[in-house]
Design a protein around this motif. Structure first.
Motif, mmCIF file in Angstrom:
data_model
loop_
_atom_site.group_PDB
_atom_site.id
_atom_site.type_symbol
_atom_site.label_atom_id
_atom_site.label_comp_id
_atom_site.label_asym_id
_atom_site.label_seq_id
_atom_site.Cartn_x
_atom_site.Cartn_y
_atom_site.Cartn_z
ATOM 1 N N MET A 130 35.997 32.605 47.600
ATOM 2 C CA MET A 130 36.580 31.459 46.919
ATOM 3 C C MET A 130 37.476 31.962 45.794
ATOM 4 N N GLY A 131 38.564 31.256 45.500
ATOM 5 C CA GLY A 131 39.465 31.649 44.440
ATOM 6 C C GLY A 131 40.029 30.426 43.748
ATOM 7 N N PHE A 132 40.699 30.641 42.627
ATOM 8 C CA PHE A 132 41.283 29.556 41.858
ATOM 9 C C PHE A 132 42.755 29.832 41.616
ATOM 10 N N ARG A 133 43.548 28.789 41.645
ATOM 11 C CA ARG A 133 44.935 28.867 41.244
ATOM 12 C C ARG A 133 45.092 28.059 39.967
ATOM 13 N N LEU A 134 45.553 28.703 38.923
ATOM 14 C CA LEU A 134 45.657 28.070 37.616
ATOM 15 C C LEU A 134 47.122 27.882 37.256
ATOM 16 N N TRP A 135 47.470 26.686 36.814
ATOM 17 C CA TRP A 135 48.843 26.386 36.446
ATOM 18 C C TRP A 135 49.027 26.600 34.952
ATOM 19 N N ASP A 136 49.974 27.469 34.601
ATOM 20 C CA ASP A 136 50.326 27.726 33.207
ATOM 21 C C ASP A 136 51.557 26.904 32.881
ATOM 22 N N PRO A 137 51.423 25.794 32.112
ATOM 23 C CA PRO A 137 52.573 24.909 31.868
ATOM 24 C C PRO A 137 53.638 25.543 30.996
ATOM 25 N N ASP B 125 40.214 28.913 53.784
ATOM 26 C CA ASP B 125 40.513 29.106 55.193
ATOM 27 C C ASP B 125 40.137 30.505 55.656
ATOM 28 N N GLU B 126 40.197 31.497 54.768
ATOM 29 C CA GLU B 126 39.938 32.890 55.109
ATOM 30 C C GLU B 126 38.818 33.438 54.228
ATOM 31 N N PRO B 127 37.964 34.289 54.783
ATOM 32 C CA PRO B 127 36.888 34.872 53.965
ATOM 33 C C PRO B 127 37.457 35.755 52.866
ATOM 34 N N SER B 128 36.785 35.776 51.731
ATOM 35 C CA SER B 128 37.263 36.546 50.583
ATOM 36 C C SER B 128 36.612 37.916 50.482
ATOM 37 N N CYS B 129 35.545 38.145 51.244
ATOM 38 C CA CYS B 129 34.881 39.451 51.192
ATOM 39 C C CYS B 129 34.153 39.701 52.513
ATOM 40 N N PHE B 130 33.617 40.917 52.655
ATOM 41 C CA PHE B 130 32.962 41.325 53.889
ATOM 42 C C PHE B 130 31.718 40.467 54.175
ATOM 43 N N LYS B 131 30.911 40.221 53.155
ATOM 44 C CA LYS B 131 29.687 39.448 53.353
ATOM 45 C C LYS B 131 29.991 38.031 53.811
ATOM 46 N N GLU B 132 31.033 37.446 53.236
ATOM 47 C CA GLU B 132 31.396 36.090 53.639
ATOM 48 C C GLU B 132 31.895 36.049 55.076
ATOM 49 N N LEU C 299 32.026 64.471 46.889
ATOM 50 C CA LEU C 299 32.864 64.196 45.724
ATOM 51 C C LEU C 299 32.827 65.392 44.768
ATOM 52 N N PRO C 300 33.972 66.027 44.499
ATOM 53 C CA PRO C 300 34.001 67.170 43.576
ATOM 54 C C PRO C 300 33.609 66.747 42.158
ATOM 55 N N ALA C 301 33.094 67.689 41.408
ATOM 56 C CA ALA C 301 32.688 67.413 40.026
ATOM 57 C C ALA C 301 33.917 67.038 39.201
ATOM 58 N N GLY C 302 33.747 66.020 38.383
ATOM 59 C CA GLY C 302 34.824 65.584 37.505
ATOM 60 C C GLY C 302 35.831 64.648 38.147
ATOM 61 N N LYS C 303 35.680 64.350 39.431
ATOM 62 C CA LYS C 303 36.607 63.456 40.122
ATOM 63 C C LYS C 303 36.047 62.034 40.175
ATOM 64 N N ARG C 304 36.943 61.078 40.134
ATOM 65 C CA ARG C 304 36.569 59.668 40.193
ATOM 66 C C ARG C 304 36.643 59.177 41.629
ATOM 67 N N ILE C 305 35.801 58.181 41.935
ATOM 68 C CA ILE C 305 35.826 57.578 43.272
ATOM 69 C C ILE C 305 36.457 56.194 43.167
ATOM 70 N N LEU C 306 37.380 55.909 44.062
ATOM 71 C CA LEU C 306 38.109 54.649 44.048
ATOM 72 C C LEU C 306 37.431 53.655 44.995
ATOM 73 N N PRO C 307 37.132 52.445 44.537
ATOM 74 C CA PRO C 307 36.535 51.446 45.437
ATOM 75 C C PRO C 307 37.560 50.931 46.439
ATOM 76 N N CYS C 308 37.063 50.276 47.472
ATOM 77 C CA CYS C 308 37.946 49.645 48.458
ATOM 78 C C CYS C 308 37.328 48.327 48.899
ATOM 79 N N LYS C 309 38.087 47.529 49.600
ATOM 80 C CA LYS C 309 37.567 46.247 50.100
ATOM 81 C C LYS C 309 38.370 45.811 51.315
ATOM 82 N N TRP C 310 37.801 44.854 52.034
ATOM 83 C CA TRP C 310 38.462 44.284 53.203
ATOM 84 C C TRP C 310 39.232 43.032 52.783
ATOM 85 N N ILE C 311 40.472 42.911 53.290
ATOM 86 C CA ILE C 311 41.289 41.724 53.073
ATOM 87 C C ILE C 311 41.487 41.050 54.424
#
Length: 371
Positions: free
Chosen positions: A1-8, A105-112, A144-156
């Motif tokens: 679920m998502g929201f669309r907000l109008w900035d006047p 109309d479309e799922p927002s995440c894998f679980k949905e 994962l090498p020491a000192g390296k960051r892991i980047l998350p991912c998701k399904w669209i």
């Protein structure tokens, strides 16, 4: 679920999944409603047009026959959640600070996606995406090498519709959460050009005037063709973790959707290919490529991310370019051009008239607002 907000103030729509509702400050307190009525009546054989404010001032007025009523509301009352109606159109109140619409109309995440009735179709779409990723050798599983960051991912998830009469095509795409990348560490330059709308219109006008052939091609997972220069590590896709290797991470070897540098790397790869085929890039639009065929006719290619139009009179030259594109990239041949950027191409070759139609988009908007 998502929201669309109008900035006047900025006059734009902001889309967000996380919205905090402040019931005390979102709406102004209700004030007394002032009603202005304009009435037309006949008195002593003459027609009068009078404005009356408030119901109390009408006591001494003559008997009138109302022809027109205008109402001015100074403020709207606060809407409680229980009073909200279901239709999106009825929820729109111009005097409020924000307009909130929900996409469902479309799922927002894998679980949905896994809880929906069309779960099987989404699973098939995700498996198709994974097959392309593995075919392209997009990553390799490493510790994962020491000192390296892991980047998350998701399904669209997206339902692709070309026009209102066709059935939607289920599309799933794995994207990296590039907003967590650090400049100077995970990426440098990110700019990538797209064709200008004026260029597209001029090319289509030229096609109609000179009766050129116009074909369309689409690049499957275009961003995956870009070569990645930085060392980026990403978590394994949700729902497709390899058994007994759940603790490993994906070291990206190719560019992936969602990465900030992905569009730029893909464009550099495609630009190098076009130059190798003898095409020249326009100085005014870096997504317009031209070449003079052996018979002297002009070949034109315009690129918008992963969509491209090829125009020319020499059918053999067009076929040669399509063959080389297929050999270098994973392409989808769409035949004679009928749609571009969500617009339908309507072409009357006998009258040399071509125009763009957005009827499918208008149908989608009307359906969204229950009109």
């Amino acid at each position: 679920m998502g929201f669309r907000l109008w900035d006047p103030e900025a006059r734009k729509i902001i889309r967000s999944n996380d919205v905090f509702f402040d019931e005390e400050k979102m709406h102004k307190k209700p004030v007394k409603t002032v009603e202005i009525r304009r009435v037309i009546f006949q008195e002593d054989g003459q027609v009068h047009n009078r404005v009356a404010q408030g119901a109390g001032q009408q006591e001494n007025a003559p008997i009138v026959q109302a022809r027109e009523v205008e109402q001015q509301v100074v403020a709207q009352p606060i809407l409680k959640r229980s009073e909200r109606v279901s239709r999106a159109l009825d929820r729109y109140i111009p005097s409020l600070d924000y307009v909130m619409l929900t996409d469902c109309d479309e799922p927002s995440c894998f679980k949905e996606a896994m809880l929906r009735e069309d779960k099987v179709k989404w699973e098939k779409a995700m498996q198709s995406e994974m097959d392309l990723l593995h075919k392209n050798s997009t990553w390799e599983l490493v510790h994962l090498p020491a000192g390296k960051r892991i980047l998350p991912c998701k399904w669209i998830y997206k339902l692709k519709v070309t026009d209102s009469a066709s059935k939607p095509r289920y599309k799933a795409r794995l994207v990296a959460k590039g907003f967590k990348q650090q400049e100077g560490v995970d990426f440098e330059e990110i700019f990538s050009p797209v064709v200008k709308m004026t260029t597209l219109q001029c090319v289509l006008a030229l096609v109609a005037q000179q009766d050129m052939e116009l074909v369309q091609m689409d690049v499957k997972t275009a961003f995956l063709h870009g070569d990645l220069r930085e060392d980026i590590y990403m978590q394994q896709p949700e729902g497709f973790e390899e058994k007994s290797k759940e603790k490993l991470v994906c070291k990206l070897k190719k560019s992936l959707y969602g990465l900030k540098q992905a569009p730029r790397e893909w464009y550099h790869k495609f630009h190098s290919f076009m130059l190798s085929q003898g095409y020249k890039r326009s100085d005014t639009d870096h997504c317009l490529y031209t070449k003079q065929a052996k018979d002297g006719s002009l070949l034109i290619l315009i690129l918008y991310v992963d969509d491209m139009l090829i125009a020319g009179k020499n059918i053999d030259e067009i076929a040669t370019l399509k063959s080389k594109l297929n050999a270098t990239f994973d392409m989808r041949d769409l035949g004679e051009a009928s749609h571009i950027l969500g617009m339908r191409i309507v072409w009357n070759r006998d009258k040399k008239v071509l125009f763009l139609s957005q009827s499918a988009y208008m149908d989608k908007v009307l359906k969204h607002f229950n009109i």
